[in-house]
Design a protein around this motif. Structure first.
Motif, PDB file in Angstrom:
ATOM      1  N   LYS A 361       5.103   5.141   2.182  1.00  0.00           N
ATOM      2  CA  LYS A 361       5.119   3.679   2.054  1.00  0.00           C
ATOM      3  C   LYS A 361       6.097   3.048   3.043  1.00  0.00           C
ATOM      4  O   LYS A 361       5.806   1.996   3.616  1.00  0.00           O
ATOM      5  N   GLN A 362       7.225   3.702   3.235  1.00  0.00           N
ATOM      6  CA  GLN A 362       8.183   3.192   4.213  1.00  0.00           C
ATOM      7  C   GLN A 362       7.620   3.291   5.638  1.00  0.00           C
ATOM      8  O   GLN A 362       7.803   2.386   6.458  1.00  0.00           O
ATOM      9  N   SER A 363       6.927   4.390   5.897  1.00  0.00           N
ATOM     10  CA  SER A 363       6.325   4.564   7.229  1.00  0.00           C
ATOM     11  C   SER A 363       5.240   3.514   7.483  1.00  0.00           C
ATOM     12  O   SER A 363       5.143   2.946   8.574  1.00  0.00           O
ATOM     13  N   LEU A 364       4.436   3.242   6.449  1.00  0.00           N
ATOM     14  CA  LEU A 364       3.410   2.210   6.592  1.00  0.00           C
ATOM     15  C   LEU A 364       4.041   0.850   6.861  1.00  0.00           C
ATOM     16  O   LEU A 364       3.570   0.083   7.711  1.00  0.00           O
ATOM     17  N   GLU A 365       5.113   0.549   6.156  1.00  0.00           N
ATOM     18  CA  GLU A 365       5.790  -0.726   6.350  1.00  0.00           C
ATOM     19  C   GLU A 365       6.381  -0.824   7.758  1.00  0.00           C
ATOM     20  O   GLU A 365       6.356  -1.896   8.378  1.00  0.00           O
ATOM     21  N   SER A 366       6.893   0.272   8.272  1.00  0.00           N
ATOM     22  CA  SER A 366       7.508   0.247   9.607  1.00  0.00           C
ATOM     23  C   SER A 366       6.477  -0.044  10.686  1.00  0.00           C
ATOM     24  O   SER A 366       6.814  -0.579  11.750  1.00  0.00           O
ATOM     25  N   PHE A 367       5.215   0.311  10.433  1.00  0.00           N
ATOM     26  CA  PHE A 367       4.137   0.036  11.387  1.00  0.00           C
ATOM     27  C   PHE A 367       3.318  -1.202  11.010  1.00  0.00           C
ATOM     28  O   PHE A 367       2.266  -1.462  11.594  1.00  0.00           O
ATOM     29  N   ARG A 368       3.806  -1.997  10.036  1.00  0.00           N
ATOM     30  CA  ARG A 368       3.128  -3.218   9.562  1.00  0.00           C
ATOM     31  C   ARG A 368       1.745  -2.901   8.982  1.00  0.00           C
ATOM     32  O   ARG A 368       0.805  -3.672   9.138  1.00  0.00           O
ATOM     33  N   LEU A 369       1.623  -1.759   8.302  1.00  0.00           N
ATOM     34  CA  LEU A 369       0.339  -1.336   7.738  1.00  0.00           C
ATOM     35  C   LEU A 369       0.391  -1.197   6.223  1.00  0.00           C
ATOM     36  O   LEU A 369      -0.446  -0.519   5.627  1.00  0.00           O
ATOM     37  N   ALA A 370       1.318  -1.858   5.587  1.00  0.00           N
ATOM     38  CA  ALA A 370       1.599  -1.594   4.175  1.00  0.00           C
ATOM     39  C   ALA A 370       0.450  -1.925   3.239  1.00  0.00           C
ATOM     40  O   ALA A 370       0.289  -1.277   2.205  1.00  0.00           O
ATOM     41  N   ASN A 371      -0.382  -2.886   3.562  1.00  0.00           N
ATOM     42  CA  ASN A 371      -1.355  -3.365   2.572  1.00  0.00           C
ATOM     43  C   ASN A 371      -2.809  -3.220   3.003  1.00  0.00           C
ATOM     44  O   ASN A 371      -3.678  -3.905   2.461  1.00  0.00           O
TER      45      ASN A 371
END
Length: 425
Positions: A361-371
C-alpha cells in the motif's frame, strides 16, 4: 446532442487521421463505414460493413438507408473519388457531406483540369497528353485521375515509356516535366465564407507508397507558399481542409503537382501544433465559425506501421502483477495503466496480485496508484498465485513465465506478459 458523422471509407489513412483527430470530441460521434473489411474495423468502435463501392449503382440508395437507420448528420469522405461521388448526390442523400462543393472536388480529381484552371496564374510543370508532343526525356508519367504516387512512372526514354503504356493502355496519362528537387505539401483550411484561415508548408523528407512518413515544417519559400495558397483558394474556392503539393524544378522553381479537396494523411503534423483539420472541417460543415490557434514550437513527424488487435476472449476480472509489470525499472508502466482504465470503463474487475517485498500500500501510494485496484492480494509466502484466482472468466498478467505457466495449467485462462499488453488495449 452530438452530431453523428459517418467516415467513409474508414480504413484509409485519411480516415484514420480523422478518427485520431475527433475521437475525443464532445460535439461529434464517429461511425466508420467501409466496402471491404480493413483496418477501420479495428479502430472505429461503431462500424458498418459491406457498404457498396462508390462507383456501384446501389451505392447512393444504400447510403440513404444507412443515413436514415443510423441518424447520420454528415458524411466525412476519406478518399478523393468518394468525395467526388458523394458531393454530386449531396442533395439527394439528405445529409451534409463535409468538404468542398461538387465543382471543386471534380476540379481537384483531374490534373488536366487543375493545370488548365491554374495556367498562367501559378507555375505548373510543362505537360502533354500526347506521346508525340514530348520534347525532352526523362518525363514523369502520372494518371489524370489519381493522387499521391499511385500509378506514376518515371520514363527515362521513349522506349521505356512505350513499354509502360503498352501495359496500361486503359488509363489516361499526363506526361509531365520531370522535377528533381525537394517536394512540399502545404496543408490549408478555408471556411464557409471562402476565407483562407491557415496554410502550413512542410517538406516531404521521406515518402513511402505516396505517403509522407517523415515531414518537417518548411521555413524557406514562405512568401511563395502564401501566394500560391491564396491563388488556389481564390480559383478553386475550397471549403474545410485541403492541400496542394509542389516540387522544385531543375532550376529551383516551385511547380504545382496537385491540389486535393481533403485533409492530408500527414496533416497531423500541424495537429501537433494545435491545428485540427478534421475537427475544424466538421464544425465548418455545420456553418459554425472557427478560428485557428497555432502553437509556436518545432515539430518533426515520423510515421511507421502500427498494429491493432482484436482477441477472441471475454473476461470479467483481470489479475495483474506489480513488480516488473505495473512498475518497470522503478517507473510506472503507462501501457498497463492505460489498459487498467480501459478495462474499468468496461466494468471489468481489476485485482492486484503480488509478492512485493515491501508494504504494497505504501508502494502504491508512492507511485500515485493507491486507488486504481478493486482488490489487492499480497502473497507473503511461497504459495502459487493460482491458489488465489477464483474467477474462471479472467485473464492473468505477469512478467514471470513460471507464474503464467502455472496459472494457465491450473485454471485454463489466458495469460499475458507485459509485452502483450498492447494486444489488450
Amino acid at each position: 446532442m452530438k452530431k453523428k458523422i459517418l467516415v467513409f471509407p474508414c480504413g484509409s489513412e485519411v480516415a484514420l487521421e480523422i478518427h485520431r483527430s475527433m475521437k475525443f470530441s464532445t460535439h461529434f460521434e464517429l461511425v466508420g463505414g467501409s466496402s471491404v473489411d480493413d483496418h477501420g474495423k479495428f479502430v472505429f468502435e461503431n462500424y458498418i460493413a459491406d457498404i457498396p463501392f462508390h462507383h456501384e449503382g446501389c451505392f447512393i440508395p444504400r447510403m440513404k438507408e444507412i443515413i436514415e437507420e443510423h441518424s447520420v448528420d454528415a458524411i466525412f469522405p476519406a478518399m478523393d473519388a468518394v468525395a467526388n461521388t458523394l458531393k454530386q448526390y449531396e442533395s439527394e442523400l439528405g445529409c451534409r457531406v463535409i468538404g468542398s462543393d461538387a465543382s471543386t472536388t471534380e476540379l481537384c480529381s483531374s490534373k488536366i483540369k487543375t493545370y488548365t484552371k491554374l495556367h498562367g496564374r501559378i507555375p505548373c510543370p510543362s505537360w502533354t497528353t500526347e506521346v508525340m508532343q514530348i520534347e525532352n526525356y526523362p518525363v514523369f508519367v502520372k494518371p489524370d485521375v489519381g493522387y499521391g504516387s499511385r500509378g506514376v512512372f518515371f520514363a527515362e526514354n521513349e522506349d521505356s515509356l512505350k513499354t509502360f503504356l503498352a501495359k496500361h493502355n486503359e488509363t489516361k496519362f499526363l506526361f509531365c516535366e520531370y522535377l528533381p528537387g525537394d517536394e512540399y505539401t502545404i496543408d490549408c483550411f478555408s471556411n464557409f465564407n471562402g476565407e483562407l484561415l491557415f496554410n502550413g508548408p512542410r517538406k516531404r523528407a521521406r515518402v513511402s507508397n505516396g505517403i509522407s512518413v517523415n515531414t518537417i515544417e518548411e521555413k524557406a519559400h514562405r512568401g511563395t507558399f502564401d501566394s500560391l495558397a491564396k491563388v488556389i483558394n481564390e480559383s478553386f474556392k475550397p471549403r474545410g481542409a485541403w492541400f496542394f503539393q509542389v516540387k522544385e524544378s531543375a532550376n529551383g522553381e516551385l511547380k504545382l503537382l496537385e491540389v486535393a479537396a481533403r485533409l492530408g494523411g500527414s496533416s497531423s503534423y500541424f495537429r501537433a501544433k494545435g491545428v485540427n483539420f478534421a475537427l475544424l472541417s466538421a464544425f465548418d460543415a455545420f456553418d459554425i465559425p472557427v478560428e485557428v490557434l497555432v502553437n509556436d514550437y518545432g515539430v518533426e513527424l515520423d510515421r511507421a506501421l502500427s498494429s491493432k488487435y482484436k482477441l477472441d476472449i471475454s473476461y470479467d476480472t483481470a489479475y495483474i502483477d506489480f513488480d516488473d509489470c505495473v512498475i518497470i525499472n522503478n517507473s510506472v508502466n503507462p501501457d498497463l495503466i492505460r489498459f487498467i482504465f480501459q478495462a474499468r470503463n468496461k466494468g471489468i474487475l481489476i485485482v492486484l496480485i503480488t509478492r512485493h517485498a515491501r508494504n504494497i500500500k505504501q508502494s502504491l501510494e508512492s507511485f500515485r496508484l493507491a486507488n486504481i485496484f478493486d482488490d489487492i492480494i499480497h502473497i507473503v509466502d511461497k504459495q502459487p498465485k493460482s491458489n488465489f484466482i477464483n474467477s474462471k472468466s479472467a485473464i492473468f498478467i505477469d512478467d514471470s513465465h513460471a507464474e503464467r505457466t502455472d496459472v494457465s495449467k491450473v485454471h485454463g485462462i489466458p495469460v499475458f506478459s507485459p509485452d502483450m499488453i498492447e494486444m489488450l488495449s
